[in-house]
Scaffold this active site. Sequence first.
Site, PDB file in Angstrom:
ATOM      1  N   ILE A   1      -4.521  -1.953  -5.735  1.00  0.00           N
ATOM      2  CA  ILE A   1      -6.105  -2.876  -6.183  1.00  0.00           C
ATOM      3  C   ILE A   1      -6.957  -3.321  -5.333  1.00  0.00           C
ATOM      4  O   ILE A   1      -6.987  -3.725  -4.789  1.00  0.00           O
ATOM      5  CB  ILE A   1      -4.622  -4.653  -6.132  1.00  0.00           C
ATOM      6  CG1 ILE A   1      -3.517  -3.833  -7.442  1.00  0.00           C
ATOM      7  CG2 ILE A   1      -5.573  -5.398  -6.906  1.00  0.00           C
ATOM      8  CD1 ILE A   1      -4.141  -3.622  -8.725  1.00  0.00           C
TER       9      ILE A   1
ATOM     10  N   HIS B   1      -0.789 -13.395  -1.025  1.00  0.00           N
ATOM     11  CA  HIS B   1      -1.848 -13.806  -0.360  1.00  0.00           C
ATOM     12  C   HIS B   1      -1.648 -14.760  -0.205  1.00  0.00           C
ATOM     13  O   HIS B   1      -2.749 -15.692   1.048  1.00  0.00           O
ATOM     14  CB  HIS B   1      -2.636 -13.663  -1.538  1.00  0.00           C
ATOM     15  CG  HIS B   1      -3.583 -12.128  -1.612  1.00  0.00           C
ATOM     16  ND1 HIS B   1      -4.400 -11.812  -3.029  1.00  0.00           N
ATOM     17  CD2 HIS B   1      -3.295 -11.385  -0.704  1.00  0.00           C
ATOM     18  CE1 HIS B   1      -4.540 -11.259  -3.086  1.00  0.00           C
ATOM     19  NE2 HIS B   1      -3.512 -10.245  -2.081  1.00  0.00           N
ATOM     20  N   THR B   2      -0.644 -16.115  -0.099  1.00  0.00           N
ATOM     21  CA  THR B   2       0.054 -17.173   0.993  1.00  0.00           C
ATOM     22  C   THR B   2      -0.158 -16.664   2.658  1.00  0.00           C
ATOM     23  O   THR B   2      -0.157 -17.807   3.436  1.00  0.00           O
ATOM     24  CB  THR B   2       0.679 -17.780   0.510  1.00  0.00           C
ATOM     25  OG1 THR B   2       1.054 -18.443   1.146  1.00  0.00           O
ATOM     26  CG2 THR B   2       2.218 -16.934   0.752  1.00  0.00           C
TER      27      THR B   2
ATOM     28  N   HIS C   1       0.683  -1.112  -0.122  1.00  0.00           N
ATOM     29  CA  HIS C   1       0.414   0.109   0.250  1.00  0.00           C
ATOM     30  C   HIS C   1       0.657   1.016   0.098  1.00  0.00           C
ATOM     31  O   HIS C   1       0.070   2.314  -0.177  1.00  0.00           O
ATOM     32  CB  HIS C   1      -0.791  -0.211   1.194  1.00  0.00           C
ATOM     33  CG  HIS C   1      -2.348  -0.461   0.552  1.00  0.00           C
ATOM     34  ND1 HIS C   1      -3.546  -0.382   1.309  1.00  0.00           N
ATOM     35  CD2 HIS C   1      -2.712  -2.148   0.607  1.00  0.00           C
ATOM     36  CE1 HIS C   1      -4.157  -1.878   0.904  1.00  0.00           C
ATOM     37  NE2 HIS C   1      -3.646  -2.442   0.784  1.00  0.00           N
ATOM     38  N   ASP C   2       1.567   1.374   0.491  1.00  0.00           N
ATOM     39  CA  ASP C   2       2.876   2.321   0.730  1.00  0.00           C
ATOM     40  C   ASP C   2       3.543   2.519  -0.931  1.00  0.00           C
ATOM     41  O   ASP C   2       4.001   3.496  -1.529  1.00  0.00           O
ATOM     42  CB  ASP C   2       3.904   2.049   1.347  1.00  0.00           C
ATOM     43  CG  ASP C   2       4.828   3.315   1.440  1.00  0.00           C
ATOM     44  OD1 ASP C   2       4.501   4.507   1.217  1.00  0.00           O
ATOM     45  OD2 ASP C   2       6.188   3.463   1.090  1.00  0.00           O
TER      46      ASP C   2
ATOM     47  N   ASP D   1       7.914   5.258  -0.293  1.00  0.00           N
ATOM     48  CA  ASP D   1       8.839   6.201   0.832  1.00  0.00           C
ATOM     49  C   ASP D   1       7.740   7.091   1.887  1.00  0.00           C
ATOM     50  O   ASP D   1       8.242   7.731   1.991  1.00  0.00           O
ATOM     51  CB  ASP D   1       8.201   7.782  -0.501  1.00  0.00           C
ATOM     52  CG  ASP D   1       6.899   7.584  -0.207  1.00  0.00           C
ATOM     53  OD1 ASP D   1       5.790   6.964  -0.407  1.00  0.00           O
ATOM     54  OD2 ASP D   1       6.837   9.067  -0.816  1.00  0.00           O
TER      55      ASP D   1
ATOM     56  N   GLY E   1       4.536   5.933  -4.446  1.00  0.00           N
ATOM     57  CA  GLY E   1       6.402   5.528  -4.186  1.00  0.00           C
ATOM     58  C   GLY E   1       6.655   5.023  -2.611  1.00  0.00           C
ATOM     59  O   GLY E   1       5.880   5.043  -1.978  1.00  0.00           O
TER      60      GLY E   1
END
Length: 337
Positions: A171, A201-202, A78-79, A86, A84
């Site tokens: 996403i 997602h594992t 998510h970062d 950061d 980017g």
Amino acid sequence: MEKIKFSVYTSIPQYKLLMQLLCFIIFFLATFPSSTSLSFDFYAVSCPVVELTVKNTVRSASDVDPTIPGKLLRLLFHDCFVNGCDASVLLQGNATERSDPANQSLGGFSVIDSAKRVLEIFCPGIVSCADVLALAARDAVEFTGGPNIQIPTGRKDGRISMAANVRPNIIDTSFTLDEMIKIFSAKGLSIDDLVTLSGAHTIGRSHCGSFNDRFKVDSNGNLTLIDLSLDRQYATQLMKMCPNNNNNDRVTVNNDPASPLQFDNSYFKILLAHKGLFQSDSALLNDERTKNRVVEFANSQDSFFERWSSSFLKLSSVGVKTDGEGEIRQSCSMSNI
């Protein structure tokens, strides 16, 4: 003090000396890490304890809470996908990335803060929060059984964090393959990277609201499966765990029902069994552009780990800020004053 004057008529010995000096400078700059780029030994002199400090912090937190690795890995995604890698997702405040509803379920912030506090004692003002986050996510994978990856450091922390930038860049679990490819491509990531990095997602857990669009609610409040690509028995289990379209933030479901705390290739095996939790998971199996890679990873964990190493390296280098483009925060939750 008398000034030294140079002219085009400088003697040959002086000219050779100047040329040798120039060659040495060029060699020096090419050989040693520059402050304007990432390198694998960026903190070798300035803060040699950085990787050990982060690793120990992640290990201690994970021993107490086994869900921490999944949270750290998701936090990096998510970062990096928004503005980017950061550490802008760590900044608190109104209308920051962290305040956006899509990021309300993120976790692992305290782990990054803990590592940063220790580093500020030993190496004040040297190590960026962006590097701490990238290293922590890297270590999270290793601690849960995944590959040990070397990643470069030298990222700077961003000064801008806007909630408005979140939704267009991350996403959504209901996305089609084409929608996912568009976002990944914008980050310089390929279709192969998309399949490989989906293997994150594992590990981790998700709230019921992230996959409730695969069901509908009848007049009595009961759930009915509408996404026929999902295994019916698995769908029944999900409906029991999330009754009546439960969006309670305290109710979470394992992303990988087989080995939720182990970083392995199980995610791809459950995709073949039509037990991917999200629509975006199932999309990888239902399209010929990605299906073959899913099958490959399901059959070979070594192949998945090899690809993961290269794809993670690309992910953790998306849109990095170096030199004057950012700062080294004293606290990861706020920009320097």
